[in-house]
Design an enzyme around this catalytic site. Structure first.
Site, PDB file in Angstrom:
ATOM      1  N   PHE A 269     -11.740  -5.074  -4.579  1.00  0.00           N
ATOM      2  CA  PHE A 269     -11.620  -5.881  -3.356  1.00  0.00           C
ATOM      3  C   PHE A 269     -10.928  -5.003  -2.293  1.00  0.00           C
ATOM      4  O   PHE A 269      -9.904  -5.353  -1.730  1.00  0.00           O
ATOM      5  CB  PHE A 269     -10.823  -7.177  -3.600  1.00  0.00           C
ATOM      6  CG  PHE A 269     -11.348  -8.004  -4.729  1.00  0.00           C
ATOM      7  CD1 PHE A 269     -12.336  -8.961  -4.503  1.00  0.00           C
ATOM      8  CD2 PHE A 269     -10.888  -7.828  -6.032  1.00  0.00           C
ATOM      9  CE1 PHE A 269     -12.834  -9.740  -5.546  1.00  0.00           C
ATOM     10  CE2 PHE A 269     -11.378  -8.590  -7.078  1.00  0.00           C
ATOM     11  CZ  PHE A 269     -12.348  -9.551  -6.841  1.00  0.00           C
TER      12      PHE A 269
ATOM     13  N   ASP B   3     -16.184  -3.435  -3.169  1.00  0.00           N
ATOM     14  CA  ASP B   3     -16.100  -4.571  -2.240  1.00  0.00           C
ATOM     15  C   ASP B   3     -17.500  -5.135  -2.042  1.00  0.00           C
ATOM     16  O   ASP B   3     -18.488  -4.419  -2.165  1.00  0.00           O
ATOM     17  CB  ASP B   3     -15.484  -4.167  -0.890  1.00  0.00           C
ATOM     18  CG  ASP B   3     -14.900  -5.364  -0.146  1.00  0.00           C
ATOM     19  OD1 ASP B   3     -13.681  -5.593  -0.243  1.00  0.00           O
ATOM     20  OD2 ASP B   3     -15.681  -6.091   0.505  1.00  0.00           O
ATOM     21  N   SER B   4     -17.560  -6.418  -1.714  1.00  0.00           N
ATOM     22  CA  SER B   4     -18.877  -7.033  -1.512  1.00  0.00           C
ATOM     23  C   SER B   4     -19.379  -6.807  -0.089  1.00  0.00           C
ATOM     24  O   SER B   4     -20.541  -7.074   0.203  1.00  0.00           O
ATOM     25  CB  SER B   4     -18.797  -8.531  -1.809  1.00  0.00           C
ATOM     26  OG  SER B   4     -17.785  -9.113  -1.022  1.00  0.00           O
TER      27      SER B   4
ATOM     28  N   ASP C  13      -6.994  -7.095  -5.428  1.00  0.00           N
ATOM     29  CA  ASP C  13      -6.537  -7.821  -4.233  1.00  0.00           C
ATOM     30  C   ASP C  13      -7.645  -8.756  -3.746  1.00  0.00           C
ATOM     31  O   ASP C  13      -8.188  -8.577  -2.648  1.00  0.00           O
ATOM     32  CB  ASP C  13      -6.136  -6.812  -3.140  1.00  0.00           C
ATOM     33  CG  ASP C  13      -5.495  -7.486  -1.941  1.00  0.00           C
ATOM     34  OD1 ASP C  13      -5.026  -8.639  -2.080  1.00  0.00           O
ATOM     35  OD2 ASP C  13      -5.450  -6.868  -0.853  1.00  0.00           O
TER      36      ASP C  13
ATOM     37  N   CYS D 226      -3.606 -14.289  -3.204  1.00  0.00           N
ATOM     38  CA  CYS D 226      -3.205 -14.763  -1.876  1.00  0.00           C
ATOM     39  C   CYS D 226      -3.583 -16.227  -1.725  1.00  0.00           C
ATOM     40  O   CYS D 226      -3.829 -16.712  -0.627  1.00  0.00           O
ATOM     41  CB  CYS D 226      -3.779 -13.892  -0.762  1.00  0.00           C
ATOM     42  SG  CYS D 226      -5.552 -13.791  -0.750  1.00  0.00           S
TER      43      CYS D 226
ATOM     44  N   ARG E 116       0.846  -1.211   0.000  1.00  0.00           N
ATOM     45  CA  ARG E 116       0.000   0.000   0.000  1.00  0.00           C
ATOM     46  C   ARG E 116       0.872   1.249   0.000  1.00  0.00           C
ATOM     47  O   ARG E 116       0.611   2.216  -0.696  1.00  0.00           O
ATOM     48  CB  ARG E 116      -0.903  -0.002   1.246  1.00  0.00           C
ATOM     49  CG  ARG E 116      -1.955  -1.077   1.208  1.00  0.00           C
ATOM     50  CD  ARG E 116      -2.968  -0.890   2.315  1.00  0.00           C
ATOM     51  NE  ARG E 116      -2.505  -1.300   3.611  1.00  0.00           N
ATOM     52  CZ  ARG E 116      -2.852  -2.434   4.223  1.00  0.00           C
ATOM     53  NH1 ARG E 116      -3.670  -3.283   3.629  1.00  0.00           N
ATOM     54  NH2 ARG E 116      -2.406  -2.725   5.420  1.00  0.00           N
TER      55      ARG E 116
ATOM     56  N   ALA F 137     -17.110  -7.835  -7.524  1.00  0.00           N
ATOM     57  CA  ALA F 137     -16.140  -7.057  -8.297  1.00  0.00           C
ATOM     58  C   ALA F 137     -16.169  -7.424  -9.781  1.00  0.00           C
ATOM     59  O   ALA F 137     -16.018  -6.555 -10.634  1.00  0.00           O
ATOM     60  CB  ALA F 137     -14.742  -7.268  -7.718  1.00  0.00           C
TER      61      ALA F 137
HETATM   62  N1  SAH Z   1      -6.986  -4.763  -0.245  1.00  0.00           N
HETATM   63  C1  SAH Z   1      -7.555  -4.902   1.080  1.00  0.00           C
HETATM   64  C2  SAH Z   1      -7.761  -6.352   1.463  1.00  0.00           C
HETATM   65  C3  SAH Z   1      -8.677  -7.126   0.523  1.00  0.00           C
HETATM   66  S1  SAH Z   1      -9.230  -8.629   1.194  1.00  0.00           S
HETATM   67  C4  SAH Z   1      -6.686  -4.182   2.095  1.00  0.00           C
HETATM   68  O1  SAH Z   1      -5.560  -3.793   1.755  1.00  0.00           O
HETATM   69  O2  SAH Z   1      -7.120  -3.985   3.223  1.00  0.00           O
HETATM   70  C5  SAH Z   1     -10.402  -9.144   0.046  1.00  0.00           C
HETATM   71  C6  SAH Z   1     -11.699  -8.366   0.046  1.00  0.00           C
HETATM   72  O3  SAH Z   1     -12.505  -8.879  -1.003  1.00  0.00           O
HETATM   73  C7  SAH Z   1     -12.549  -8.477   1.294  1.00  0.00           C
HETATM   74  O4  SAH Z   1     -12.806  -7.188   1.794  1.00  0.00           O
HETATM   75  C8  SAH Z   1     -13.877  -9.113   0.845  1.00  0.00           C
HETATM   76  O5  SAH Z   1     -15.004  -8.517   1.476  1.00  0.00           O
HETATM   77  C9  SAH Z   1     -13.871  -8.798  -0.622  1.00  0.00           C
HETATM   78  N2  SAH Z   1     -14.600  -9.699  -1.522  1.00  0.00           N
HETATM   79  C10 SAH Z   1     -14.689 -11.045  -1.486  1.00  0.00           C
HETATM   80  N3  SAH Z   1     -15.348 -11.503  -2.580  1.00  0.00           N
HETATM   81  C11 SAH Z   1     -15.673 -10.420  -3.328  1.00  0.00           C
HETATM   82  C12 SAH Z   1     -16.339 -10.222  -4.572  1.00  0.00           C
HETATM   83  N4  SAH Z   1     -16.780 -11.258  -5.275  1.00  0.00           N
HETATM   84  N5  SAH Z   1     -16.475  -8.974  -5.049  1.00  0.00           N
HETATM   85  C13 SAH Z   1     -16.011  -7.910  -4.340  1.00  0.00           C
HETATM   86  N6  SAH Z   1     -15.381  -8.036  -3.163  1.00  0.00           N
HETATM   87  C14 SAH Z   1     -15.211  -9.268  -2.658  1.00  0.00           C
END
Ligand code: SAH
Length: 392
Positions: free
Chosen positions: A228, A250-251, A297, A337, A212, A280
């Site tokens: 995400f 984000d979801s 991410d 990840c 970040r 997403a």
């Molecule tokens: N980049 C963030 C961490 C992301 S973790 C940081 O630096 O803090 C992954 C994220 O994806 C989570 O917040 C989860 O709620 C979201 N997520 C999971 N499936 C998803 C989807 N299909 N569409 C959008 N978001 C999603």
């Protein structure tokens, strides 16, 4: 030293253990001296009678033993104290007081299989991920409190891996003062509110901290899409780095609510930003192109090796969508990840998405875990974060 029960391995199965791998799978075990209950401590021997180490046993888990030491030593206070202080010293020397929220103990990576401790300033969050560590919870809490003097220690043993160990979820205050719903932390000049009690993981994705921060100095005048986003930590770094416009997807509604709190906390309320709740993949399909920087991410698509083919398709689709939204000379920071996704395969997937999108792409760098998520080289399974920075 107390006399410990013995676990005897099948012929030839001692090799990885001798090289320091901490996991013994049930198929490698010839016999156990007696029925062992989850969390018991046992000595491990080769078929030929060679002593291999001492570890925590869990007959209900695929990983039937986790080796804690390859020496004959008592797994008591001094042992844990030494491992914990070694873990602490690494962070202290590296961060030199500039980072207050970090992973203090990273399980296998700090030679303490099954134990994770995240630190948010004076609040520690503990995860006991194995039956062995579960049995030691009170002892470990005491030790952490005595040696590191946190204000509070909170338990978030609710990771999915607990199920594989036959353990129920467990969360709550273990030591010290009740903690508020939001704990404020600082991360390289950004302020974040962390919900330790109810947020994802232990409240925050500490593993992306350095990535970040790298984004910050690239963001001046850019239109940024944070896919995400969770609570928008990438986006906030970009915003403070001078981004001109931010879109977050984000979801999770809770995550996006917290993202809005982060805009306010960082005095970015007036910066044009959109928070879009939804899937997403779908949202990206509906967006108009025109972003200078895109962050991908996603959560792990391949939690098991068998999921790799479908996960690969998911990563490919996602990266293809991103290339379609990215401006010429734009920057894509794309992560996986999934522990089972190798660097090579991930790079091939991003390459094939670029080809399909008709883009010429330069690889600028690979980004993995920060130093507070060390990996034991004898246990490569501990490496999971793979990120590529590409320009197209
Ligand atoms: N980049 C963030 C961490 C992301 S973790 C940081 O630096 O803090 C992954 C994220 O994806 C989570 O917040 C989860 O709620 C979201 N997520 C999971 N499936 C998803 C989807 N299909 N569409 C959008 N978001 C999603």
């Amino acid at each position: 030293m107390a006399v410990l029960p013995r676990v005897i391995l099948k012929r030839g199965k001692e090799k990885p253990v001798l090289r320091g791998h901490p996991w013994i799978f049930s198929g490698a075990v010839e016999k156990m001296e007696r029925d062992l209950s989850p969390g018991e401590v046992a000595e491990v021997y080769s078929r030929e009678g060679q002593f291999l180490g001492i570890g925590h046993v869990n007959p209900h888990s695929q990983i039937i033993v986790r080796i804690l030491t390859q020496k004959r030593e008592a797994l008591e206070k001094d042992f844990f104290r030494e491992r914990m202080s070694r873990a602490f010293l690494l962070r202290e020397k590296w961060f030199q007081g500039k980072v207050q929220a970090y992973r203090l103990i990273n399980g296998e990576g700090d030679f303490l299989p099954g134990l994770v401790v995240d630190r948010y300033g004076e609040v520690f969050v503990l995860q006991c991920l194995t039956a062995g560590m579960e049995r030691l919870k009170v002892f470990l809490t005491d030790l952490l409190a005595t040696d590191f003097h946190p204000q509070s220690i909170y338990e978030r043993s609710d990771a999915a891996t607990r199920k594989e160990e036959g353990l129920p979820e467990s969360r709550g205050l273990l030591f010290g003062k009740e903690i508020p719903d939001r704990i404020e932390i600082e991360e390289y000049g950004c302020r974040f509110a962390v919900n330790v009690k109810g947020g994802q993981k232990t409240g925050f994705y500490l593993d992306q901290r350095e990535n970040r921060f790298s984004l910050k100095r690239l963001s001046q005048g850019r239109r940024v899409l944070d896919c995400f986003s969770y609570t928008g930590a990438f986006a906030i770094h970009a915003g403070l780095g001078g981004a001109r416009d931010l879109t977050l997807i984000d979801s999770s509604e809770d995550a996006l609510d917290m993202a809005e709190v982060h805009f306010q906390l960082n005095h970015l309320g007036d910066l044009p930003h959109r928070l879009i709740r939804g899937d997403a993949f779908e949202v990206m399909r509906s967006l108009e192109p025109g972003y200078d920087i895109i962050i991908l991410d996603p959560p792990p698509f391949a939690k098991k090796k068998g999921h790799l083919p479908s996960a690969s398709r998911g990563y490919k689709d996602l990266n293809l969508l991103a290339f379609r939204l990215l401006n010429e000379e734009g920057l894509l920071l794309t992560f996986s990840c999934s522990q089972h996704m190798s660097w090579d395969l991930f790079q091939k997937i991003v390459f094939s998405a670029a080809v399909d999108a008709g883009r010429r792409v330069q690889l600028l760098g690979r980004r993995g875990h920060p130093v507070d998520h060390p990996v034991n080289l004898s246990h490569p399974e501990g490496e999971y974060l793979r990120g590529l920075g590409v320009r197209s």
